[in-house]
Design a protein around this motif. Structure first.
Motif, PDB file in Angstrom:
ATOM      1  N   ILE A   1     -26.965 -12.750 -30.120  1.00  0.00           N
ATOM      2  CA  ILE A   1     -27.271 -11.820 -30.443  1.00  0.00           C
ATOM      3  C   ILE A   1     -27.825 -13.254 -31.299  1.00  0.00           C
ATOM      4  CG2 ILE A   1     -27.375 -11.010 -33.122  1.00  0.00           C
ATOM      5  CD1 ILE A   1     -24.809  -9.478 -32.554  1.00  0.00           C
ATOM      6  N   GLY A   2     -27.242 -14.255 -31.620  1.00  0.00           N
ATOM      7  CA  GLY A   2     -27.807 -15.524 -31.702  1.00  0.00           C
ATOM      8  C   GLY A   2     -28.974 -16.023 -30.631  1.00  0.00           C
ATOM      9  N   LEU A   3     -28.962 -16.018 -29.499  1.00  0.00           N
ATOM     10  CA  LEU A   3     -30.040 -16.410 -28.842  1.00  0.00           C
ATOM     11  C   LEU A   3     -31.006 -15.422 -28.643  1.00  0.00           C
ATOM     12  CD1 LEU A   3     -31.021 -18.266 -26.383  1.00  0.00           C
ATOM     13  CD2 LEU A   3     -29.632 -16.521 -24.789  1.00  0.00           C
ATOM     14  N   LEU A   4     -31.452 -14.085 -29.082  1.00  0.00           N
ATOM     15  CA  LEU A   4     -31.967 -13.355 -29.459  1.00  0.00           C
ATOM     16  C   LEU A   4     -32.946 -13.715 -30.583  1.00  0.00           C
ATOM     17  CD1 LEU A   4     -33.722 -10.876 -28.211  1.00  0.00           C
ATOM     18  CD2 LEU A   4     -32.896  -9.235 -30.057  1.00  0.00           C
ATOM     19  N   ALA A   5     -32.384 -13.837 -31.595  1.00  0.00           N
ATOM     20  CA  ALA A   5     -32.839 -14.294 -33.187  1.00  0.00           C
ATOM     21  C   ALA A   5     -33.474 -16.012 -32.751  1.00  0.00           C
ATOM     22  CB  ALA A   5     -32.187 -14.515 -34.324  1.00  0.00           C
ATOM     23  N   ILE A   6     -33.214 -16.175 -32.060  1.00  0.00           N
ATOM     24  CA  ILE A   6     -33.603 -18.016 -31.614  1.00  0.00           C
ATOM     25  C   ILE A   6     -34.783 -17.977 -30.661  1.00  0.00           C
ATOM     26  CG2 ILE A   6     -33.359 -20.301 -31.017  1.00  0.00           C
ATOM     27  CD1 ILE A   6     -30.587 -20.110 -31.716  1.00  0.00           C
ATOM     28  N   SER A   7     -35.102 -17.175 -30.511  1.00  0.00           N
ATOM     29  CA  SER A   7     -35.826 -16.273 -28.799  1.00  0.00           C
ATOM     30  C   SER A   7     -37.299 -16.887 -29.367  1.00  0.00           C
ATOM     31  CB  SER A   7     -36.024 -15.536 -27.941  1.00  0.00           C
ATOM     32  OG  SER A   7     -34.153 -16.210 -27.165  1.00  0.00           O
TER      33      SER A   7
ATOM     34  N   THR B   1     -48.008 -28.908 -26.332  1.00  0.00           N
ATOM     35  CA  THR B   1     -47.499 -28.426 -24.607  1.00  0.00           C
ATOM     36  C   THR B   1     -47.603 -26.393 -25.262  1.00  0.00           C
ATOM     37  OG1 THR B   1     -46.085 -28.849 -23.010  1.00  0.00           O
ATOM     38  CG2 THR B   1     -45.354 -28.849 -24.996  1.00  0.00           C
ATOM     39  N   SER B   2     -47.624 -26.201 -24.300  1.00  0.00           N
ATOM     40  CA  SER B   2     -47.116 -24.710 -23.968  1.00  0.00           C
ATOM     41  C   SER B   2     -45.503 -24.703 -24.124  1.00  0.00           C
ATOM     42  CB  SER B   2     -47.711 -24.275 -22.560  1.00  0.00           C
ATOM     43  OG  SER B   2     -46.213 -24.920 -21.562  1.00  0.00           O
ATOM     44  N   VAL B   3     -45.705 -22.984 -24.842  1.00  0.00           N
ATOM     45  CA  VAL B   3     -44.238 -22.804 -24.922  1.00  0.00           C
ATOM     46  C   VAL B   3     -43.196 -23.058 -24.299  1.00  0.00           C
ATOM     47  CG1 VAL B   3     -43.197 -20.303 -25.736  1.00  0.00           C
ATOM     48  CG2 VAL B   3     -44.912 -21.152 -26.636  1.00  0.00           C
ATOM     49  N   ALA B   4     -43.287 -22.983 -22.782  1.00  0.00           N
ATOM     50  CA  ALA B   4     -42.086 -22.624 -21.926  1.00  0.00           C
ATOM     51  C   ALA B   4     -42.019 -23.558 -22.268  1.00  0.00           C
ATOM     52  CB  ALA B   4     -43.666 -21.910 -20.934  1.00  0.00           C
ATOM     53  N   SER B   5     -42.637 -24.872 -21.342  1.00  0.00           N
ATOM     54  CA  SER B   5     -42.558 -26.059 -21.452  1.00  0.00           C
ATOM     55  C   SER B   5     -41.739 -27.251 -22.509  1.00  0.00           C
ATOM     56  CB  SER B   5     -43.795 -27.641 -21.029  1.00  0.00           C
ATOM     57  OG  SER B   5     -44.483 -26.706 -19.557  1.00  0.00           O
ATOM     58  N   SER B   6     -42.413 -26.032 -24.014  1.00  0.00           N
ATOM     59  CA  SER B   6     -41.465 -27.181 -24.988  1.00  0.00           C
ATOM     60  C   SER B   6     -39.737 -26.317 -24.774  1.00  0.00           C
ATOM     61  CB  SER B   6     -42.301 -26.465 -25.839  1.00  0.00           C
ATOM     62  OG  SER B   6     -41.283 -26.894 -27.352  1.00  0.00           O
TER      63      SER B   6
ATOM     64  N   PRO C   1     -35.581 -20.701 -23.328  1.00  0.00           N
ATOM     65  CA  PRO C   1     -37.047 -20.454 -22.738  1.00  0.00           C
ATOM     66  C   PRO C   1     -37.618 -18.731 -21.988  1.00  0.00           C
ATOM     67  CG  PRO C   1     -36.194 -22.944 -21.608  1.00  0.00           C
ATOM     68  CD  PRO C   1     -34.913 -21.336 -22.871  1.00  0.00           C
ATOM     69  N   VAL C   2     -36.303 -18.443 -21.945  1.00  0.00           N
ATOM     70  CA  VAL C   2     -36.733 -16.709 -21.113  1.00  0.00           C
ATOM     71  C   VAL C   2     -36.365 -15.764 -22.146  1.00  0.00           C
ATOM     72  CG1 VAL C   2     -35.252 -14.697 -19.676  1.00  0.00           C
ATOM     73  CG2 VAL C   2     -34.780 -17.159 -19.169  1.00  0.00           C
ATOM     74  N   GLY C   3     -36.421 -15.927 -23.286  1.00  0.00           N
ATOM     75  CA  GLY C   3     -36.728 -14.977 -24.257  1.00  0.00           C
ATOM     76  C   GLY C   3     -37.526 -15.165 -24.650  1.00  0.00           C
ATOM     77  N   SER C   4     -38.067 -16.953 -25.275  1.00  0.00           N
ATOM     78  CA  SER C   4     -39.641 -16.542 -25.949  1.00  0.00           C
ATOM     79  C   SER C   4     -40.587 -16.443 -25.033  1.00  0.00           C
ATOM     80  CB  SER C   4     -39.442 -18.323 -25.990  1.00  0.00           C
ATOM     81  OG  SER C   4     -38.932 -18.789 -26.792  1.00  0.00           O
ATOM     82  N   ALA C   5     -40.301 -16.388 -23.083  1.00  0.00           N
ATOM     83  CA  ALA C   5     -41.460 -16.545 -22.395  1.00  0.00           C
ATOM     84  C   ALA C   5     -42.049 -14.493 -22.150  1.00  0.00           C
ATOM     85  CB  ALA C   5     -41.362 -16.799 -20.955  1.00  0.00           C
ATOM     86  N   ALA C   6     -40.501 -14.084 -22.662  1.00  0.00           N
ATOM     87  CA  ALA C   6     -41.117 -12.627 -22.601  1.00  0.00           C
ATOM     88  C   ALA C   6     -41.720 -11.702 -24.034  1.00  0.00           C
ATOM     89  CB  ALA C   6     -39.496 -12.176 -22.467  1.00  0.00           C
ATOM     90  N   LEU C   7     -40.692 -12.834 -24.990  1.00  0.00           N
ATOM     91  CA  LEU C   7     -42.195 -12.178 -26.134  1.00  0.00           C
ATOM     92  C   LEU C   7     -43.414 -13.035 -26.482  1.00  0.00           C
ATOM     93  CD1 LEU C   7     -38.969 -13.506 -28.913  1.00  0.00           C
ATOM     94  CD2 LEU C   7     -39.944 -10.658 -28.140  1.00  0.00           C
ATOM     95  N   ALA C   8     -43.664 -13.630 -26.061  1.00  0.00           N
ATOM     96  CA  ALA C   8     -45.143 -14.287 -25.538  1.00  0.00           C
ATOM     97  C   ALA C   8     -45.822 -13.470 -24.369  1.00  0.00           C
ATOM     98  CB  ALA C   8     -45.157 -15.870 -24.499  1.00  0.00           C
TER      99      ALA C   8
ATOM    100  N   PHE D   1     -48.731 -12.403 -26.890  1.00  0.00           N
ATOM    101  CA  PHE D   1     -49.166 -13.143 -26.909  1.00  0.00           C
ATOM    102  C   PHE D   1     -50.234 -12.677 -25.333  1.00  0.00           C
ATOM    103  CE2 PHE D   1     -46.946 -15.828 -29.569  1.00  0.00           C
ATOM    104  CZ  PHE D   1     -47.569 -15.663 -30.250  1.00  0.00           C
ATOM    105  N   ALA D   2     -49.273 -11.623 -24.514  1.00  0.00           N
ATOM    106  CA  ALA D   2     -50.317 -11.200 -23.116  1.00  0.00           C
ATOM    107  C   ALA D   2     -49.963 -11.799 -22.525  1.00  0.00           C
ATOM    108  CB  ALA D   2     -51.749 -10.237 -23.297  1.00  0.00           C
ATOM    109  N   GLU D   3     -49.058 -13.253 -22.497  1.00  0.00           N
ATOM    110  CA  GLU D   3     -48.965 -14.808 -21.177  1.00  0.00           C
ATOM    111  C   GLU D   3     -48.024 -14.110 -20.478  1.00  0.00           C
ATOM    112  OE1 GLU D   3     -47.086 -17.808 -23.465  1.00  0.00           O
ATOM    113  OE2 GLU D   3     -48.824 -17.940 -24.567  1.00  0.00           O
ATOM    114  N   ALA D   4     -48.750 -14.347 -18.934  1.00  0.00           N
ATOM    115  CA  ALA D   4     -48.395 -13.408 -18.261  1.00  0.00           C
ATOM    116  C   ALA D   4     -47.298 -14.638 -17.846  1.00  0.00           C
ATOM    117  CB  ALA D   4     -49.466 -13.633 -16.446  1.00  0.00           C
ATOM    118  N   PHE D   5     -46.390 -13.828 -16.502  1.00  0.00           N
ATOM    119  CA  PHE D   5     -45.085 -14.763 -15.913  1.00  0.00           C
ATOM    120  C   PHE D   5     -46.228 -15.429 -14.450  1.00  0.00           C
ATOM    121  CE2 PHE D   5     -43.226 -12.017 -18.279  1.00  0.00           C
ATOM    122  CZ  PHE D   5     -42.137 -12.958 -19.309  1.00  0.00           C
TER     123      PHE D   5
END
Length: 304
Positions: free
Chosen positions: A22-28, A103-108, A265-272, A276-280
């Motif tokens: 749950i904490g990981l989801l919130a922090i993402s 830098t990008s959300v993914a790298s950061s 990074p997984v959660g943040s990228a999925a939310l992005a 934000f329509a950021e593709a994988f």
């Protein structure tokens, strides 16, 4: 006395893992909300200050009600250690949120969550904690996933205005969070959760407030929506997410918590991708799979 007795009771073995999830989801949501706040013109130091300051204010009544007697009996050593934890927490957010400007959300997020490497090394050198072979394998696989995400993002033309600076700031943020975890684990052995969270978040916000004054980052005069986003960061990623980590410090190792943070990074990228329509990219996707598999292996190693 009743409060300490209740907290000392061991929870079910599965509960810390659920709380960490749950904490990981919130922090993402942290990187997403920080980017939105920056879009409204909030300086990075101001974002960090509001996130921690609002969280400390919200939890103040709970801390005083449930742990007032503990706070009044706080030893000098506990006070100094808590200030140290707050100092490193302040540095963590100051450097990491600033990295999102360059830098990008993914790298950061991938780089800032490499703290498991530093926590594992420090836990072995300072405390003699030897992780199991399964956990070591999970750490290696998780780090491999982080490196793939970083490499994929470095090939992109939209990495940021200064990826080298942003990536360096994210790594510094990882070092600071590692120190925060290690100090927090020692403090949580004798401090109830409300007392520790209030002291750590409150002292961190004071350090950041001083930094805002010295750097000229204004706290007022911004759009109302920006402050609502900051409040959301305080309630979600900070109070729900980081407090879940702090609660778990008493029940699982700091190394395992550091491994769990690799899921950010997984959660943040999925939310992005959702907001934000950021593709994988393909390599990014492979990295995410490795991250999740590494966390699963580390969880099995922690369970043993």
């Amino acid at each position: 006395m009743e409060e300490r007795g209740q907290e000392s009771e061991a929870p079910p073995r599965w509960l810390p893992f659920v709380v960490l999830g749950i904490g990981l989801l919130a922090i993402s949501f942290g990187a997403i909300l920080a980017r939105l706040a920056q879009g409204y013109g909030l300086p990075s130091l101001t974002i960090a200050t509001l996130r921690l300051g609002l969280a400390a204010l919200i939890i103040t009544p709970i801390a005083l009600w449930q742990s007032g007697h503990v706070l009044r009996a706080l030893s000098r050593r506990q006070g100094l250690l808590t200030c140290g934890a707050g100092f490193f927490l302040a540095l963590h957010f100051a450097t990491w949120i600033t990295s999102l400007e360059y830098t990008s959300v993914a790298s950061s997020t991938a780089l800032v969550t490499t703290n498991l490497l530093w926590v594992g090394i420090a836990s072995f050198l300072l405390f003699g904690e030897k992780p199991s072979a399964v956990m070591v394998l999970g750490i290696v696989i998780s780090l491999s996933g982080s490196l793939l995400i970083f490499w994929s993002d470095s090939q992109s033309s939209v990495a940021g205005s200064d990826p080298l600076l942003g990536n360096f700031l994210a790594i510094v943020g990882s070092w600071c969070f590692s120190a925060y975890l290690l100090i927090g684990r020692r403090l949580r052995a004798n401090l109830p959760l409300p007392a520790y969270v209030w002291l750590a978040y409150g002292s961190a916000s004071l350090f950041l407030l001083v930094a805002c004054q010295l750097s000229g980052s204004p706290l007022g005069g911004h759009a109302g929506a920006a402050y609502l986003i900051a409040l959301g960061m305080a309630l979600g990623p900070q109070l729900l997410g980081h407090t879940a980590y702090n609660w778990s410090l008493k029940h699982v190792s700091a190394t395992f918590i550091a491994v769990v943070t690799l899921g950010e990074p997984v959660g943040s990228a999925a939310l992005a991708w959702i907001f934000f329509a950021e593709a994988f990219a393909l390599v990014q996707g492979i990295g995410f799979v490795l991250l999740l598999f590494g966390i699963y292996l580390a969880a099995r190693g922690e369970g043993r």
